[in-house]
Design a protein around this motif. Sequence first.
Motif, PDB file in Angstrom:
ATOM      1  N   GLN A  54       0.803  -1.215   0.000  1.00 15.37           N
ATOM      2  CA  GLN A  54       0.000   0.000   0.000  1.00 15.37           C
ATOM      3  C   GLN A  54       0.836   1.265   0.000  1.00 15.37           C
ATOM      4  O   GLN A  54       0.357   2.320  -0.367  1.00 15.37           O
ATOM      5  CB  GLN A  54      -0.910   0.006   1.232  1.00 15.37           C
ATOM      6  CG  GLN A  54      -1.923  -1.139   1.207  1.00 15.37           C
ATOM      7  CD  GLN A  54      -2.641  -1.247   2.536  1.00 15.37           C
ATOM      8  OE1 GLN A  54      -2.013  -1.316   3.580  1.00 15.37           O
ATOM      9  NE2 GLN A  54      -3.964  -1.278   2.488  1.00 15.37           N
ATOM     10  N   VAL A 101      -6.975  16.571  -4.190  1.00 10.34           N
ATOM     11  CA  VAL A 101      -7.118  15.114  -4.232  1.00 10.34           C
ATOM     12  C   VAL A 101      -5.946  14.451  -3.509  1.00 10.34           C
ATOM     13  O   VAL A 101      -6.121  13.483  -2.747  1.00 10.34           O
ATOM     14  CB  VAL A 101      -7.202  14.630  -5.696  1.00 10.34           C
ATOM     15  CG1 VAL A 101      -7.092  13.113  -5.772  1.00 10.34           C
ATOM     16  CG2 VAL A 101      -8.498  15.103  -6.338  1.00 10.34           C
ATOM     17  N   GLU A 102      -4.743  14.978  -3.735  1.00 12.10           N
ATOM     18  CA  GLU A 102      -3.563  14.424  -3.076  1.00 12.10           C
ATOM     19  C   GLU A 102      -3.645  14.612  -1.559  1.00 12.10           C
ATOM     20  O   GLU A 102      -3.304  13.709  -0.792  1.00 12.10           O
ATOM     21  CB  GLU A 102      -2.308  15.099  -3.628  1.00 12.10           C
ATOM     22  CG  GLU A 102      -1.011  14.435  -3.217  1.00 12.10           C
ATOM     23  CD  GLU A 102       0.193  15.053  -3.900  1.00 12.10           C
ATOM     24  OE1 GLU A 102       1.318  14.629  -3.584  1.00 12.10           O
ATOM     25  OE2 GLU A 102       0.002  15.952  -4.753  1.00 12.10           O
ATOM     26  N   LYS A 154      -6.413  14.882   0.193  1.00 16.01           N
ATOM     27  CA  LYS A 154      -7.458  13.999   0.700  1.00 16.01           C
ATOM     28  C   LYS A 154      -6.941  12.575   0.844  1.00 16.01           C
ATOM     29  O   LYS A 154      -7.323  11.853   1.780  1.00 16.01           O
ATOM     30  CB  LYS A 154      -8.671  14.027  -0.234  1.00 16.01           C
ATOM     31  CG  LYS A 154      -9.470  15.319  -0.154  1.00 16.01           C
ATOM     32  CD  LYS A 154     -10.671  15.277  -1.090  1.00 16.01           C
ATOM     33  CE  LYS A 154     -11.470  16.562  -1.009  1.00 16.01           C
ATOM     34  NZ  LYS A 154     -12.647  16.556  -1.937  1.00 16.01           N
ATOM     35  N   GLU A 155      -6.063  12.161  -0.070  1.00 18.92           N
ATOM     36  CA  GLU A 155      -5.489  10.820   0.021  1.00 18.92           C
ATOM     37  C   GLU A 155      -4.632  10.695   1.279  1.00 18.92           C
ATOM     38  O   GLU A 155      -4.681   9.671   1.975  1.00 18.92           O
ATOM     39  CB  GLU A 155      -4.662  10.534  -1.224  1.00 18.92           C
ATOM     40  CG  GLU A 155      -4.032   9.143  -1.240  1.00 18.92           C
ATOM     41  CD  GLU A 155      -5.065   8.039  -1.262  1.00 18.92           C
ATOM     42  OE1 GLU A 155      -4.748   6.937  -0.761  1.00 18.92           O
ATOM     43  OE2 GLU A 155      -6.190   8.261  -1.753  1.00 18.92           O
ATOM     44  N   VAL A 156      -3.842  11.730   1.566  1.00 19.65           N
ATOM     45  CA  VAL A 156      -3.054  11.714   2.799  1.00 19.65           C
ATOM     46  C   VAL A 156      -3.971  11.676   4.020  1.00 19.65           C
ATOM     47  O   VAL A 156      -3.730  10.936   4.978  1.00 19.65           O
ATOM     48  CB  VAL A 156      -2.129  12.950   2.860  1.00 19.65           C
ATOM     49  CG1 VAL A 156      -1.431  13.040   4.216  1.00 19.65           C
ATOM     50  CG2 VAL A 156      -1.102  12.896   1.753  1.00 19.65           C
ATOM     51  N   ARG A 201      -6.924  10.398   4.178  1.00 21.27           N
ATOM     52  CA  ARG A 201      -7.518   9.061   4.258  1.00 21.27           C
ATOM     53  C   ARG A 201      -6.535   8.074   4.901  1.00 21.27           C
ATOM     54  O   ARG A 201      -6.920   7.245   5.720  1.00 21.27           O
ATOM     55  CB  ARG A 201      -7.919   8.589   2.857  1.00 21.27           C
ATOM     56  CG  ARG A 201      -8.761   7.323   2.845  1.00 21.27           C
ATOM     57  CD  ARG A 201      -9.171   6.941   1.445  1.00 21.27           C
ATOM     58  NE  ARG A 201      -9.950   8.004   0.812  1.00 21.27           N
ATOM     59  CZ  ARG A 201      -9.535   8.735  -0.197  1.00 21.27           C
ATOM     60  NH1 ARG A 201      -8.323   8.527  -0.717  1.00 21.27           N
ATOM     61  NH2 ARG A 201     -10.288   9.681  -0.721  1.00 21.27           N
ATOM     62  N   GLU A 202      -5.258   8.184   4.534  1.00 23.54           N
ATOM     63  CA  GLU A 202      -4.244   7.321   5.144  1.00 23.54           C
ATOM     64  C   GLU A 202      -4.111   7.593   6.638  1.00 23.54           C
ATOM     65  O   GLU A 202      -3.968   6.670   7.446  1.00 23.54           O
ATOM     66  CB  GLU A 202      -2.903   7.524   4.449  1.00 23.54           C
ATOM     67  CG  GLU A 202      -2.851   7.006   3.026  1.00 23.54           C
ATOM     68  CD  GLU A 202      -1.492   7.223   2.393  1.00 23.54           C
ATOM     69  OE1 GLU A 202      -0.606   7.758   3.093  1.00 23.54           O
ATOM     70  OE2 GLU A 202      -1.315   6.870   1.219  1.00 23.54           O
ATOM     71  N   GLN A 247      -7.036   6.012   8.414  1.00 25.55           N
ATOM     72  CA  GLN A 247      -6.885   4.563   8.523  1.00 25.55           C
ATOM     73  C   GLN A 247      -5.851   4.194   9.577  1.00 25.55           C
ATOM     74  O   GLN A 247      -5.969   3.175  10.250  1.00 25.55           O
ATOM     75  CB  GLN A 247      -6.482   3.978   7.169  1.00 25.55           C
ATOM     76  CG  GLN A 247      -7.570   4.085   6.101  1.00 25.55           C
ATOM     77  CD  GLN A 247      -7.081   3.603   4.753  1.00 25.55           C
ATOM     78  OE1 GLN A 247      -5.900   3.308   4.564  1.00 25.55           O
ATOM     79  NE2 GLN A 247      -7.997   3.527   3.786  1.00 25.55           N
TER      80      GLN A 247
END
Length: 525
Positions: A334, A498-499, A501-503, A505-506, A509
């Motif tokens: 991942q 978007v980038e 938001k991905e961070v 999300r990580e 998690q």
Amino acid sequence: MSHSTLDVRPENADTELPVAVVHRADKSAIGSSSNTDPLAADAAAGSSFPATALDADDNTAKHTPAATGFRDSMRGNAAHLWATLTLSEISGSLGDLGTLLPVLISLAKTGQISLSASLIFGGLYNIITGFLYGIPMCVQPMKAIAAVALASKMPMEQIVTAGFSVSAIILVLGLTRTIRFVNVLIPLAVVRGIQFGTGLTLVSKGVSTIQQSDQWVFVNHSYLDNYFIAILAFLTVMVCYHAKRNPSALLIFIFGLCVAAAKIWGGIRVTGHPQVPHPGFSFPSVIHPTGADFRDGFLNAGLGQLPLTALNSVVAVCRLADDLFPTARRSTAQARASAASVTNVSITIGLMNIVGMWFGSMPFCHGSGGLAAQYRFGARTGTSMYVLGAIKLVLGLVFGSSLLALIQYIPYSILGVMLVAAGFEIMYVTRDLGDVTGVDRARGDAFAIMVITGCSTSFWANDGVGFCIGMVVAAVFWVARSREQGRSLADGVRDKMVELKEVGRELKQAVTPRTKKVDGPLVVQ
């Protein structure tokens, strides 16, 4: 089913990598990359100890008592330490002294810090960072605070509270992992520019330090510290530049200590009766800063140090660690873990000055210049940090502040050459501008951003000013390039969101515990 602790050795046994210590309920969990949290893997790569695994198969390990496993693991760690205790590692451990000693001596001579506390806690930080990262992650002074303190004669209480306040802010950013947003938002060219500026500053500081020597004078024992000694020291560094075992820092530093000892015990160019270092257990006393000290320390010195620490001591040093130790980056299904993650580096910097400040220790942090210097002079593993940390601890506990009488006589020509070599090393790695290749417009813009940021950083002697100028230039180039490509500004902003938001999300998690159904009790991962 009983749980047991196993050490998992990295696949590349030739690379000194950290080891992840994992708890397993059954064999199905072993090596399962799909169950590996990206931030957990990132933390494991940046915050574990060097690889020394207990070689045992799964069935044997399950029935091995915990005490036996711990003894075998410690025996393996000791064997690894002895195997990597080379002349090159010892030499590399001294590579950053050209930056440390001038600041340490200047502040200690005026009583603005405690020399014994700085040596003791600096040594502890060296050992801890060597244990956590497994690479020569340097521990160096907070230079912006030191510069303001020397210029304004700032008292000890305000110096240590300035370092404490900066560390507290960086610690919060690390614990909440919001420092990763900073890493995403800053272009690589700006980070390279800060590194380039740091290299220019080190070279400039090294040249000015050499100029404080006796230059071309040879009479009255001036031959012990002049341009001729600087040339010989520089040639020594160049001869060993590409050597697999680089002892140059060790050689020239031992020569510097011999000159300092000759000046004190031989009476060379020292008037009166100079103080002589004497053994005797020494531990610094506790200081009691007030609320006003915290306020004035942060506003006068800490505020200028904050961007320098966030950029050079966290973002730039993590990028440099990946450049110098590419095989220390371990892949998962991942994510790709760093040799030293921005989250973990933020946390270790934050914890550095929490205790030491109460004893008058100089504020410490990490730094890309120190990492480059130690690498250039031969350091490749955390063993070099154990060596340097042990030396500092012994000197601080045994000699304490009396050691100042010796180190203040180390030749300027030696310290200057070490600074110049460190500057060349950090500028050398800035040739990599990431995925930008060729001679097209994007690469030209990236190179211009790097040079402008670096020159601004060096000229103003402030990473914060260089960072602001670099970000403005990067934004101007980005807007112009987007218009040429027919893309709107909204498209570029949308891509960056978007980038981010991905961070996010990580991060979400990483803080959400997940469970896995196994044979037996439920295991929380």
